[in-house]
Motif scaffolding. Structure first.
Motif, PDB file in Angstrom:
ATOM      1  N   ASP A 239       8.266 -12.918   6.532  1.00 47.81           N
ATOM      2  CA  ASP A 239       8.040 -11.377   6.995  1.00 47.81           C
ATOM      3  C   ASP A 239       8.851 -10.185   5.845  1.00 47.81           C
ATOM      4  O   ASP A 239       9.354  -9.431   6.319  1.00 47.81           O
ATOM      5  N   ILE A 240      10.466 -11.703   5.772  1.00 50.22           N
ATOM      6  CA  ILE A 240      10.914 -10.995   5.520  1.00 50.22           C
ATOM      7  C   ILE A 240      10.943  -9.537   4.382  1.00 50.22           C
ATOM      8  O   ILE A 240      11.674  -8.843   4.761  1.00 50.22           O
ATOM      9  N   GLY A 241      10.315  -9.264   3.998  1.00 50.79           N
ATOM     10  CA  GLY A 241      10.175  -8.522   3.188  1.00 50.79           C
ATOM     11  C   GLY A 241       9.197  -7.099   4.050  1.00 50.79           C
ATOM     12  O   GLY A 241       8.900  -6.052   2.705  1.00 50.79           O
ATOM     13  N   ARG A 242       8.396  -7.413   4.427  1.00 45.84           N
ATOM     14  CA  ARG A 242       7.907  -6.734   4.708  1.00 45.84           C
ATOM     15  C   ARG A 242       8.183  -5.133   5.237  1.00 45.84           C
ATOM     16  O   ARG A 242       7.202  -4.263   5.170  1.00 45.84           O
ATOM     17  N   GLU A 243       9.390  -4.679   5.760  1.00 42.36           N
ATOM     18  CA  GLU A 243      10.066  -3.104   6.025  1.00 42.36           C
ATOM     19  C   GLU A 243      10.116  -2.399   4.327  1.00 42.36           C
ATOM     20  O   GLU A 243      10.371  -1.100   4.162  1.00 42.36           O
ATOM     21  N   TYR A 244      10.191  -3.491   2.952  1.00 39.12           N
ATOM     22  CA  TYR A 244      10.206  -2.318   2.137  1.00 39.12           C
ATOM     23  C   TYR A 244       9.230  -2.386   1.923  1.00 39.12           C
ATOM     24  O   TYR A 244       9.311  -1.894   0.130  1.00 39.12           O
ATOM     25  N   LEU A 245       7.930  -1.764   2.033  1.00 37.00           N
ATOM     26  CA  LEU A 245       7.010  -1.389   1.277  1.00 37.00           C
ATOM     27  C   LEU A 245       6.830   0.016   1.507  1.00 37.00           C
ATOM     28  O   LEU A 245       7.409   0.818   0.052  1.00 37.00           O
ATOM     29  N   LEU A 246       7.182   0.225   2.863  1.00 36.18           N
ATOM     30  CA  LEU A 246       7.640   2.552   2.524  1.00 36.18           C
ATOM     31  C   LEU A 246       9.154   2.454   2.496  1.00 36.18           C
ATOM     32  O   LEU A 246       8.866   3.664   1.718  1.00 36.18           O
ATOM     33  N   SER A 247      10.656   1.763   2.659  1.00 35.71           N
ATOM     34  CA  SER A 247      11.483   1.698   2.155  1.00 35.71           C
ATOM     35  C   SER A 247      11.401   2.107   0.682  1.00 35.71           C
ATOM     36  O   SER A 247      12.660   2.801   0.318  1.00 35.71           O
TER      37      SER A 247
END
Length: 315
Positions: A239-247
């Motif tokens: 999940d290390i890249g999860r926040e980069y979908l919207l950002s």
């Protein structure tokens, strides 16, 4: 006065103004404590948004509907690949980075092939690809306990005069990206396709090849981001890249790139990335609960994107 108006008419300047305003509000709340440390931390975290933001910017600039939604899964897989290849050894850092870049490039190529072969919208193709990549990542990287090599972990965290070295390097990278966008045939071709794909084709632009290169570039940068994140956070994570979908989309649009395509701003990605990181810091400092923090962050991002994305590219 005219010069001031010219500066503030630049689309990307407002992302830096927003970042400064959020930083100032936080400093006022804390009574001036920790201002320098906040900037250092913001630079460290903004770097990762900038990397994926540049790749996403080139994709979005291709025109309406072009977006890469596979980045979070791509980043997670690349982090696992990099840590596995490095195996905690400094002597294998370069090999691990190459493996992460290759992993990301493969994802980008697969995305374009789905779009080209199946004739489906990029948003559907990349979203579908993300589920496949995530499945591979879970099978390959779930429970991975390999730590990054000490030298690599130190590199992602080292500072010079309070400025992260990695931030300096990514500033240089964004300068190269800006030159490529505005001065090189590839970048001008991307802009031309985004402005009018048929006119670009009639003018001799190899539309298919440029789109292929762009999705591959975005995937490759996602792979690089995965490796660097694993070094910074001392290990790979699904999940290390999860926040980069919207950002990754938010920093592009907030930074002044048109969602309609054909117009891009590289400097604004830095301002938007700092804005989002400092916004989260401000909400944490104010003691806002996690649920409310996510809600407010989402509303602010959507609001800014709605306002910033109102401009249409010429057709």
């Amino acid at each position: 006065m005219t010069q001031v108006r010219a500066i503030f008419s630049t689309p990307w300047i407002w992302s830096f103004v927003g970042a400064f305003a959020v930083w100032l509000a936080t400093i006022i709340f804390t009574g001036g404590v920790g201002g320098g440390g906040m900037i250092t931390a913001a630079l460290s975290l903004a770097v990762f948004m900038v990397i994926v933001g540049v790749g996403q910017m080139f994709v979005i600039t291709l025109g309406p509907g072009n977006v890469d939604l596979s980045l979070p899964a791509n980043i997670g897989l690349a982090s696992a690949v990099a840590m596995t290849v490095m195996n905690g050894q400094d002597s294998r850092i370069a090999l691990g980075l190459l493996a992460a870049l290759a992993s990301g490039a493969a994802v980008g190529i697969a995305n374009y092939l789905l779009i080209w072969a199946l004739r489906i919208p990029p948003i559907i193709a990349t979203l579908s690809a993300s589920f496949i990549i995530l499945s591979i990542d879970i099978a390959f990287g779930r429970g991975l306990q390999i730590k990054p090599p000490p030298g690599f972990a130190d590199f992602t965290n080292v500072q010079v005069a309070g400025i992260p070295v990695i931030a300096i390097l990514i500033v240089l990278f964004t300068i190269v990206a800006a030159v490529a966008l505005n001065r090189m045939i590839y970048g001008r071709s991307v802009l031309a396709i985004g402005q009018n794909i048929r006119a670009a084709w009639l003018a001799g632009v190899n539309v298919g090849w440029i789109r292929f290169l762009t999705y591959t570039l975005c995937g490759t940068l996602g792979g690089l981001n995965g490796a660097l994140l694993a070094g910074y956070f001392r290990g790979a994570n699904v999940d290390i890249g999860r926040e980069y979908l919207l950002s990754s989309i938010a920093v592009v649009v907030i930074g002044g790139t048109s969602v309609a395509g054909g117009k891009a701003n590289v400097p604004g990605i830095w301002g938007a990335s700092l804005f989002l990181v400092l916004l989260l810091t401000m909400l944490n400092t104010f003691g806002v609960s996690a649920g409310v923090r996510l809600l407010l962050t989402g509303l602010i991002i959507v609001g800014v994107i709605t306002v910033a994305g109102g401009e249409k590219a010429p057709r």
